[in-house]
Motif scaffolding. Structure first.
Motif, PDB file in Angstrom:
ATOM      1  N   PHE A 126      -5.627  -2.473 -14.336  1.00  0.00           N
ATOM      2  CA  PHE A 126      -5.378  -1.582 -15.460  1.00  0.00           C
ATOM      3  C   PHE A 126      -3.955  -1.032 -15.373  1.00  0.00           C
ATOM      4  CE2 PHE A 126      -9.789  -1.461 -16.743  1.00  0.00           C
ATOM      5  CZ  PHE A 126     -10.455  -1.711 -15.572  1.00  0.00           C
ATOM      6  N   TYR A 148      -1.482   2.045 -16.709  1.00  0.00           N
ATOM      7  CA  TYR A 148      -1.443   3.384 -17.287  1.00  0.00           C
ATOM      8  C   TYR A 148       0.012   3.821 -17.472  1.00  0.00           C
ATOM      9  CZ  TYR A 148      -6.365   3.887 -15.846  1.00  0.00           C
ATOM     10  OH  TYR A 148      -7.715   3.734 -15.678  1.00  0.00           O
ATOM     11  N   THR A 162      -5.928  -3.295 -20.324  1.00  0.00           N
ATOM     12  CA  THR A 162      -6.743  -3.876 -19.259  1.00  0.00           C
ATOM     13  C   THR A 162      -6.272  -5.306 -19.045  1.00  0.00           C
ATOM     14  OG1 THR A 162      -8.624  -2.514 -19.930  1.00  0.00           O
ATOM     15  CG2 THR A 162      -9.083  -4.423 -18.529  1.00  0.00           C
ATOM     16  N   ILE A 195       1.764   3.235 -14.014  1.00  0.00           N
ATOM     17  CA  ILE A 195       0.891   3.121 -12.848  1.00  0.00           C
ATOM     18  C   ILE A 195      -0.151   2.040 -13.100  1.00  0.00           C
ATOM     19  CG2 ILE A 195      -0.626   4.353 -11.242  1.00  0.00           C
ATOM     20  CD1 ILE A 195       0.412   6.964 -12.399  1.00  0.00           C
ATOM     21  N   ARG A 225      -9.627  -2.704  -8.936  1.00  0.00           N
ATOM     22  CA  ARG A 225     -10.856  -2.433  -8.211  1.00  0.00           C
ATOM     23  C   ARG A 225     -11.530  -3.746  -7.841  1.00  0.00           C
ATOM     24  NH1 ARG A 225     -15.563   0.251 -11.614  1.00  0.00           N
ATOM     25  NH2 ARG A 225     -16.726  -0.560  -9.846  1.00  0.00           N
ATOM     26  N   SER A 226     -12.303  -3.675  -6.797  1.00  0.00           N
ATOM     27  CA  SER A 226     -13.165  -4.796  -6.474  1.00  0.00           C
ATOM     28  C   SER A 226     -14.544  -4.465  -7.032  1.00  0.00           C
ATOM     29  CB  SER A 226     -13.224  -5.019  -4.958  1.00  0.00           C
ATOM     30  OG  SER A 226     -13.687  -3.855  -4.304  1.00  0.00           O
ATOM     31  N   ALA A 227     -15.496  -5.328  -6.817  1.00  0.00           N
ATOM     32  CA  ALA A 227     -16.788  -5.187  -7.484  1.00  0.00           C
ATOM     33  C   ALA A 227     -17.517  -3.904  -7.111  1.00  0.00           C
ATOM     34  CB  ALA A 227     -17.665  -6.400  -7.175  1.00  0.00           C
ATOM     35  N   PRO A 253     -14.531   2.219  -6.345  1.00  0.00           N
ATOM     36  CA  PRO A 253     -13.828   2.866  -7.453  1.00  0.00           C
ATOM     37  C   PRO A 253     -12.411   2.326  -7.566  1.00  0.00           C
ATOM     38  CG  PRO A 253     -14.799   4.479  -5.956  1.00  0.00           C
ATOM     39  CD  PRO A 253     -14.841   3.157  -5.258  1.00  0.00           C
ATOM     40  N   LEU A 254     -11.739   2.727  -8.628  1.00  0.00           N
ATOM     41  CA  LEU A 254     -10.363   2.305  -8.824  1.00  0.00           C
ATOM     42  C   LEU A 254      -9.446   2.846  -7.736  1.00  0.00           C
ATOM     43  CD1 LEU A 254      -9.660   2.710 -12.637  1.00  0.00           C
ATOM     44  CD2 LEU A 254      -9.720   0.607 -11.321  1.00  0.00           C
ATOM     45  N   HIS A 255      -8.510   2.008  -7.322  1.00  0.00           N
ATOM     46  CA  HIS A 255      -7.430   2.439  -6.448  1.00  0.00           C
ATOM     47  C   HIS A 255      -6.130   2.208  -7.187  1.00  0.00           C
ATOM     48  CE1 HIS A 255      -9.807   3.210  -2.805  1.00  0.00           C
ATOM     49  NE2 HIS A 255     -10.582   2.258  -3.276  1.00  0.00           N
ATOM     50  N   PHE A 256      -5.214   3.131  -7.032  1.00  0.00           N
ATOM     51  CA  PHE A 256      -3.990   3.095  -7.807  1.00  0.00           C
ATOM     52  C   PHE A 256      -2.797   2.674  -6.970  1.00  0.00           C
ATOM     53  CE2 PHE A 256      -5.155   4.995 -11.853  1.00  0.00           C
ATOM     54  CZ  PHE A 256      -6.398   5.520 -11.562  1.00  0.00           C
ATOM     55  N   GLY A 257      -1.841   2.035  -7.645  1.00  0.00           N
ATOM     56  CA  GLY A 257      -0.555   1.812  -7.031  1.00  0.00           C
ATOM     57  C   GLY A 257       0.232   3.111  -7.000  1.00  0.00           C
TER      58      GLY A 257
END
Lengths: 111, 114
Positions: free
Chosen positions: B34, B36, B49, B93, B97-99, B102-106
């Motif tokens: 994703f 942002y 997305t 940003i 995420r993997s299956a 939760p989302l992890h951000f750069g």
């Protein structure tokens, strides 16, 4: 669409004080996430909540998933200067993986 | 744990040029990433997305011809800001995420268009 209302928008506190912030949503969520963003960096996940009523701690941080599934709060106990940053609540968006973010709470901690 | 790497962290470009930002998942495969955008003291606004092997899905109001997204592999998505203008200056940003996580951000890319 889904909306998250996060409050307060900003907080100015003294080191050692406790902090509380909350989020409410216009719809039911099955997940609540709390992130912290330091200046110039991406958000970092603090706590993830997956069940209504769940109370989860991560060090000095505690977050709860509201029973109604439309709200969540984050508490920080005994704040320290490195707690400074922007805290965001987030919940699942309209499709897989998307997140809807709250407006953020800017936290300033005075030594 | 999952790590998302974003590059560059800062870029300054002249108006009219294009800028490419990379987002990599370092220790997991991300079929979806994703992108942002964040203005100062504001929240993150989802732009699009990025789907591996297919076209990106853009949010309403985001120009797909201006913000080109390519998800060439399970670990890499790129965002190209084409013909950048000063109003495109912002903090971009990515997240992945993997299956089962939760989302992890750069760490974000600060774009300044002069």
């Amino acid at each position: 669409g889904q909306q998250l209302n996060q409050s307060p928008q900003s907080m100015f506190i003294q080191e050692g004080e406790d902090v509380s912030m909350n989020c409410t949503s216009s719809s039911i969520f099955n997940t609540w996430l709390w992130y912290k963003q330091d200046p110039g960096e991406g958000p970092v996940l603090l706590i993830a909540l997956y069940k209504a009523g769940e109370l989860t701690s991560n060090g000095r941080l505690t977050a709860q998933f509201g029973i109604t599934r439309k709200d969540s709060f984050l508490n920080i106990s005994a704040s320290i200067p490195s707690d400074v940053g922007i805290y965001f609540c987030a919940g699942p968006g309209t499709s897989y993986g998307k997140l809807t973010f709250g407006q953020g709470t800017i936290l300033t901690v005075h030594p | 744990g999952a790590v998302v790497s974003q590059h560059p962290s800062r870029v300054i470009c002249k108006s009219g040029t294009s800028v490419k930002i990379e987002c990599r998942s370092l220790d997991f495969q991300a079929t979806t990433m994703f992108w942002y955008r964040q203005f100062p003291k504001q929240s993150l606004m989802l732009m699009a997305t990025s789907n591996e092997g297919s076209k990106a899905t853009y949010e309403q109001g985001v120009e797909k011809d201006k913000f080109l997204i390519n998800h060439a592999s399970l670990t890499l998505s790129t965002l190209t800001v084409t013909s950048a203008h000063p109003e495109d200056s912002s903090f971009y940003i990515c997240s992945a995420r993997s299956a089962n996580s939760p989302l992890h951000f750069g760490n974000g890319t600060r774009l300044t268009v002069t």
